[in-house]
Scaffold this active site. Structure first.
Site, PDB file in Angstrom:
ATOM      1  N   ASP A  75     -11.320   2.865   3.747  1.00  0.00           N
ATOM      2  CA  ASP A  75     -11.666   1.443   3.691  1.00  0.00           C
ATOM      3  C   ASP A  75     -13.165   1.236   3.505  1.00  0.00           C
ATOM      4  O   ASP A  75     -13.608   0.120   3.215  1.00  0.00           O
ATOM      5  CB  ASP A  75     -11.264   0.769   5.012  1.00  0.00           C
ATOM      6  CG  ASP A  75     -10.011  -0.068   4.891  1.00  0.00           C
ATOM      7  OD1 ASP A  75      -9.776  -0.613   3.803  1.00  0.00           O
ATOM      8  OD2 ASP A  75      -9.292  -0.172   5.887  1.00  0.00           O
ATOM      9  N   LYS A 132       0.843  -1.202   0.000  1.00  0.00           N
ATOM     10  CA  LYS A 132       0.000   0.000   0.000  1.00  0.00           C
ATOM     11  C   LYS A 132       0.877   1.251   0.000  1.00  0.00           C
ATOM     12  O   LYS A 132       0.641   2.203  -0.749  1.00  0.00           O
ATOM     13  CB  LYS A 132      -0.938  -0.011   1.222  1.00  0.00           C
ATOM     14  CG  LYS A 132      -2.055  -1.045   1.094  1.00  0.00           C
ATOM     15  CD  LYS A 132      -2.848  -1.277   2.375  1.00  0.00           C
ATOM     16  CE  LYS A 132      -3.862  -2.414   2.149  1.00  0.00           C
ATOM     17  NZ  LYS A 132      -4.663  -2.761   3.316  1.00  0.00           N
ATOM     18  N   GLN A 155      -5.120  -1.299   9.486  1.00  0.00           N
ATOM     19  CA  GLN A 155      -4.997  -2.639   8.918  1.00  0.00           C
ATOM     20  C   GLN A 155      -5.604  -3.677   9.872  1.00  0.00           C
ATOM     21  O   GLN A 155      -5.314  -3.688  11.067  1.00  0.00           O
ATOM     22  CB  GLN A 155      -3.514  -2.948   8.646  1.00  0.00           C
ATOM     23  CG  GLN A 155      -3.262  -4.260   7.933  1.00  0.00           C
ATOM     24  CD  GLN A 155      -3.798  -4.303   6.501  1.00  0.00           C
ATOM     25  OE1 GLN A 155      -3.901  -3.288   5.830  1.00  0.00           O
ATOM     26  NE2 GLN A 155      -4.153  -5.481   6.028  1.00  0.00           N
TER      27      GLN A 155
END
Ligand code: GUN
Length: 306
Positions: free
Chosen positions: A119, A52, A96
């Site tokens: 997200d 990422k 995460q």
């Protein structure tokens, strides 16, 4: 042989479309900024996060990696998130998952400012998805829709079967397919005669985390099969069983000592499906591309949407 849906190709297309948007934002004041919070040292999460950050670097997006210790408490994590919510140079916050078990994941996701929720996990953004309102969509489901659209795969009126009901993939992809007018069925561990239900799918999306479970009898001939699973096989006998002792495939295993396999049987899908995503190189690259797209969109939208 089925058509391969090439996630790397679509990822490159998406990234090249994002580049001028990042440049325009940088020229207008500052580039988009993404904060990635990675707790502890889960090896799989470390690889995801590294990729990422690299994608941000490639595109000129500012990124910051925040790495609280494995023993972090919920309160400490809430402080990290609140600090990022207030930072003017950070447009997107990604925590995460999975978090260590002492951390209350739901409280952490709820603390992320919805406008910075790249997200699409905040209940506010989940609500926007369900209601069909604009907002950040979960990256893997958004990537799957992007792939289907860019390959011209018709969705309206088709039977779509989703295997797996997770908040990250199964539920959001089902809603995205529904909004595109598919007739959607969601399957899970208690579904009876899973193979028969899967065989009804013109589009079959599998996200269950079980290596090569979806064999030929689960696949409707000519279907489009989207495999979200990535399972690392380190046992040679298991790899040989899955690859039916194919010399080519076992050559890869012997060179690396392991092999990645999706949730869908790699040999059967190539024979029976009309089109499918390979593992690796299918859905995986799109998740990161859509994270970049969500970060750019959040930067373009400053201030908040909710
Ligand atoms: N862990 C596995 N997939 C994801 C994802 O899409 N986002 C986050 N934050 N964590 C994950």
């Amino acid at each position: 042989m089925a058509q391969i849906l090439d996630g790397n190709r679509v990822r490159d297309e998406i990234k090249s479309e994002l580049k001028p948007r990042v440049e325009a934002l940088a020229a207008a004041g500052r580039p988009p900024g993404l904060a990635v919070v990675l707790v502890g040292n889960n090896p799989a999460s470390e690889i995801y996060v590294r990729n990422k950050i690299k994608a941000c670097h490639d595109l000129g997006i500012y990124s910051e990696n925040i790495a609280p210790a494995d023993a972090v408490s919920t309160e400490e994590m809430l402080e990290v998130v609140r600090g990022l919510n207030e930072r003017a140079d950070i447009d997107g916050i990604l925590v995460q998952l999975p978090l260590p078990k002492q951390v209350d994941t739901k409280r952490i996701l709820l603390a992320v400012e919805p406008a910075k929720d790249v997200d699409g996990f905040h209940p506010c953004n989940v609500g926007r998805l369900v209601a069909g309102l604009p907002g950040p969509r979960a990256c893997t489901p958004a990537g799957i829709l992007e792939l289907l659209k860019r390959y011209g795969i018709e969705i309206a009126g088709k039977r779509a079967v989703v295997v797996g009901r997770s908040d990250i993939v199964g539920k959001p992809v089902a809603f995205l397919l529904l909004h595109e007018h598919a007739t959607v069925t969601i399957c899970h561990s208690k579904t009876r005669d899973l193979a028969a239900v899967c065989r009804e799918g013109d589009i079959l999306v599998v996200a269950m985390g079980r290596a090569a479970l979806i064999t030929g009898e689960y696949i409707k001939p000519g279907a489009t099969v989207i495999d979200v699973g990535t399972n690392r096989i380190e046992n040679r006998d298991e790899a040989a069983r899955i690859f039916r002792h194919s010399a080519d495939r076992m050559g890869v295993f012997d060179k690396r000592g392991s092999v990645l396999v999706g949730d869908v049987h790699p040999l059967d899908v190539a024979e029976i499906a009309g089109a499918y995503t390979p593992v690796p190189g299918g859905v995986g690259p799109l998740t990161i591309a859509m994270l970049m797209a969500n970060t750019v969109a959040a930067a373009e939208r400053r201030p908040g949407i909710c």
